[in-house]
Design a protein around this motif. Structure first.
Motif, PDB file in Angstrom:
ATOM      1  N   LEU A 154       0.819  -1.200   0.000  1.00 38.32           N
ATOM      2  CA  LEU A 154       0.000   0.000   0.000  1.00 38.32           C
ATOM      3  C   LEU A 154       0.857   1.256   0.000  1.00 38.32           C
ATOM      4  CD1 LEU A 154      -2.667  -0.941   2.706  1.00 38.32           C
ATOM      5  CD2 LEU A 154      -3.084  -0.756   0.249  1.00 38.32           C
ATOM      6  N   PHE A 174      -3.397   0.846  -3.729  1.00 40.23           N
ATOM      7  CA  PHE A 174      -2.608  -0.364  -3.830  1.00 40.23           C
ATOM      8  C   PHE A 174      -1.356  -0.090  -4.638  1.00 40.23           C
ATOM      9  CE2 PHE A 174      -6.514  -2.374  -2.506  1.00 40.23           C
ATOM     10  CZ  PHE A 174      -6.047  -3.387  -1.685  1.00 40.23           C
ATOM     11  N   THR A 183      -4.454   1.918 -10.698  1.00 40.32           N
ATOM     12  CA  THR A 183      -4.630   1.149  -9.475  1.00 40.32           C
ATOM     13  C   THR A 183      -5.805   1.724  -8.692  1.00 40.32           C
ATOM     14  OG1 THR A 183      -3.500   0.229  -7.537  1.00 40.32           O
ATOM     15  CG2 THR A 183      -3.063   2.528  -8.035  1.00 40.32           C
ATOM     16  N   ARG A 201     -14.644   5.408  -3.449  1.00 37.56           N
ATOM     17  CA  ARG A 201     -13.741   4.603  -4.282  1.00 37.56           C
ATOM     18  C   ARG A 201     -13.054   5.574  -5.248  1.00 37.56           C
ATOM     19  NH1 ARG A 201     -16.387   0.628  -8.225  1.00 37.56           N
ATOM     20  NH2 ARG A 201     -15.298  -1.036  -7.180  1.00 37.56           N
ATOM     21  N   GLU A 225     -20.938  -5.280  -5.731  1.00 38.67           N
ATOM     22  CA  GLU A 225     -20.071  -4.810  -4.655  1.00 38.67           C
ATOM     23  C   GLU A 225     -20.878  -4.481  -3.398  1.00 38.67           C
ATOM     24  OE1 GLU A 225     -16.412  -2.717  -7.076  1.00 38.67           O
ATOM     25  OE2 GLU A 225     -18.365  -1.721  -7.003  1.00 38.67           O
ATOM     26  N   ARG A 228     -21.558  -7.596  -1.570  1.00 39.35           N
ATOM     27  CA  ARG A 228     -20.350  -8.087  -0.899  1.00 39.35           C
ATOM     28  C   ARG A 228     -20.070  -7.286   0.369  1.00 39.35           C
ATOM     29  NH1 ARG A 228     -14.184  -7.475  -3.031  1.00 39.35           N
ATOM     30  NH2 ARG A 228     -13.191  -8.906  -1.565  1.00 39.35           N
ATOM     31  N   TRP A 229     -20.184  -5.958   0.278  1.00 38.02           N
ATOM     32  CA  TRP A 229     -19.914  -5.113   1.435  1.00 38.02           C
ATOM     33  C   TRP A 229     -20.953  -5.336   2.537  1.00 38.02           C
ATOM     34  CZ3 TRP A 229     -19.106  -0.156  -1.971  1.00 38.02           C
ATOM     35  CH2 TRP A 229     -17.905  -0.300  -2.689  1.00 38.02           C
ATOM     36  N   ILE A 236     -14.675  -1.730   1.383  1.00 40.01           N
ATOM     37  CA  ILE A 236     -13.293  -2.048   1.023  1.00 40.01           C
ATOM     38  C   ILE A 236     -13.074  -1.725  -0.455  1.00 40.01           C
ATOM     39  CG2 ILE A 236     -13.043  -3.880   2.736  1.00 40.01           C
ATOM     40  CD1 ILE A 236     -13.420  -5.912   0.485  1.00 40.01           C
ATOM     41  N   VAL A 237     -11.831  -1.499  -0.801  1.00 41.27           N
ATOM     42  CA  VAL A 237     -11.412  -1.415  -2.200  1.00 41.27           C
ATOM     43  C   VAL A 237     -10.208  -2.329  -2.332  1.00 41.27           C
ATOM     44  CG1 VAL A 237     -10.513   0.043  -4.032  1.00 41.27           C
ATOM     45  CG2 VAL A 237     -12.247   0.947  -2.486  1.00 41.27           C
ATOM     46  N   ASP A 238     -10.336  -3.358  -3.156  1.00 43.23           N
ATOM     47  CA  ASP A 238      -9.224  -4.298  -3.266  1.00 43.23           C
ATOM     48  C   ASP A 238      -8.425  -4.027  -4.520  1.00 43.23           C
ATOM     49  OD1 ASP A 238     -10.653  -5.437  -5.379  1.00 43.23           O
ATOM     50  OD2 ASP A 238     -11.550  -6.976  -4.101  1.00 43.23           O
ATOM     51  N   ASN A 239      -7.475  -4.901  -4.786  1.00 44.45           N
ATOM     52  CA  ASN A 239      -6.531  -4.682  -5.875  1.00 44.45           C
ATOM     53  C   ASN A 239      -7.095  -5.068  -7.240  1.00 44.45           C
ATOM     54  OD1 ASN A 239      -4.078  -3.728  -6.738  1.00 44.45           O
ATOM     55  ND2 ASN A 239      -3.035  -5.679  -6.546  1.00 44.45           N
ATOM     56  N   ARG A 240      -8.342  -5.530  -7.262  1.00 44.01           N
ATOM     57  CA  ARG A 240      -8.968  -5.836  -8.546  1.00 44.01           C
ATOM     58  C   ARG A 240      -9.613  -4.571  -9.081  1.00 44.01           C
ATOM     59  NH1 ARG A 240     -12.793 -10.607  -6.675  1.00 44.01           N
ATOM     60  NH2 ARG A 240     -13.064  -9.056  -5.015  1.00 44.01           N
TER      61      ARG A 240
END
Length: 243
Positions: A154, A174, A183, A201, A225, A228-229, A236-240
Motif C-alpha cells: 500500500l 494499492f 490502481t 472509491r 459490490e 459483498r460489502w 473495502i477497495v481491493d486490488n482488482r
C-alpha cells in the motif's frame, strides 16, 4: 538532453489536460493569447517567473512542480528495497486521481505531486489539487498538502486542506507489483460540504485519462459490490480493478 524550457512546457500541457482545460481557457485565465500559451507548452518561449506563477495558480499546481525534476535523471529512491521498489506507482513523482461524487453527480479529478523533503529527515511529501468536471470544463476547488508512507502493498497519503486545516483526508492506494497504468484506492475523511465522515472509491493513474462515460462508469459502485460489502459489513477497495 531535454531543455528546461521544453520540460516546463510539457509539464504545463500535462497539468492543463489533466484538468480538462483547453488552450483558450488557460490563456483567458492568465490573460495571454492562445498562441502564446501554445508556444509556452511547445517550449518555444522561455517563461518569466511571474507568468509561471500565474499558470501555476490557474492550474492549481505549485510552480516548483511545473519546473520538473531540476535536471535529475531519476526520481529519488524510495525507502523500500526489493520488488515493491520497482512498482511504477512507487517510483512516480506525479499521479492522476479520480473519483465520482454522487452528491453533485460530478467526476472529480486531481493531480498528486510527490517530492522528497530534505529538511524533514528525508520524508516524502505530497500535494493534491482537486477539480470538479462540469459542462463548462474543470473548476478548481481544493488544494491539499501532506506526507506519503510507502509499504510493500500500500501507499498511504495523509492530506490536510491548505485553507481549512480541520479537514484531513487519507488516501490509500494499492502498490501493484505488475506494470500497469491504473490502481484502485480509497479516499476517506470529513466532507467539507456537510462536515460528515465519507469515503469514496477512487482510481489513480500514471497518465491522464479522458472523462469518458466508460471511465466514469468504472468509478461507480455496483450492486455486486454492495452485496459483498453488506455481507462483510465494511467498505473495502481491493486490488482488482472495476469490471
Amino acid at each position: 538532453m531535454e531543455s528546461i524550457t521544453a520540460r516546463v512546457g510539457a509539464s504545463i500541457r500535462e497539468a492543463r489536460k489533466a484538468r480538462g482545460m483547453t488552450l483558450a481557457q488557460l490563456a483567458q485565465a492568465i490573460h495571454k493569447s492562445r498562441a502564446s500559451v501554445s508556444k509556452y507548452e511547445n517550449g518555444e518561449i522561455t517563461l518569466d517567473v511571474q507568468t509561471l506563477y500565474e499558470i501555476g495558480r490557474a492550474l492549481h499546481v505549485p510552480p516548483a512542480q511545473l519546473l520538473g525534476d531540476g535536471g535529475q535523471e531519476e526520481a529519488p529512491p524510495r525507502p523500500i528495497a526489493g520488488s515493491a521498489g520497482q512498482s511504477p506507482f512507487f517510483q512516480a513523482d506525479r499521479l492522476y486521481f479520480y473519483f465520482y461524487d454522487g452528491r453533485y453527480q460530478r467526476l472529480k479529478t486531481g493531480v498528486i505531486h510527490v517530492h522528497k523533503d530534505e529538511g524533514k529527515g528525508g520524508d516524502y511529501r505530497a500535494s493534491l489539487s482537486i477539480s470538479a468536471v462540469t459542462p463548462a470544463g474543470c473548476s478548481s476547488e481544493i488544494c491539499y498538502s501532506g506526507k506519503v508512507v510507502y509499504s510493500d502493498m500500500l501507499i498511504r497519503f495523509s492530506f490536510v486542506n491548505q485553507y481549512n486545516t480541520l479537514e484531513e483526508d487519507l488516501l490509500y492506494i494499492f502498490n501493484p507489483l505488475e506494470r500497469r497504468d491504473m490502481t484502485g484506492g480509497l479516499l476517506c475523511g470529513i466532507s467539507s460540504a456537510d462536515l460528515m465522515p465519507c469515503a469514496f472509491r477512487c482510481l489513480v493513474t500514471l497518465t491522464p485519462r479522458e472523462p469518458t462515460e466508460e471511465f466514469i462508469s468504472s468509478l461507480m459502485i455496483t450492486k455486486k459490490e454492495l452485496r459483498r460489502w453488506q455481507k462483510l459489513n465494511m467498505l473495502i477497495v481491493d486490488n482488482r480493478l472495476p469490471e
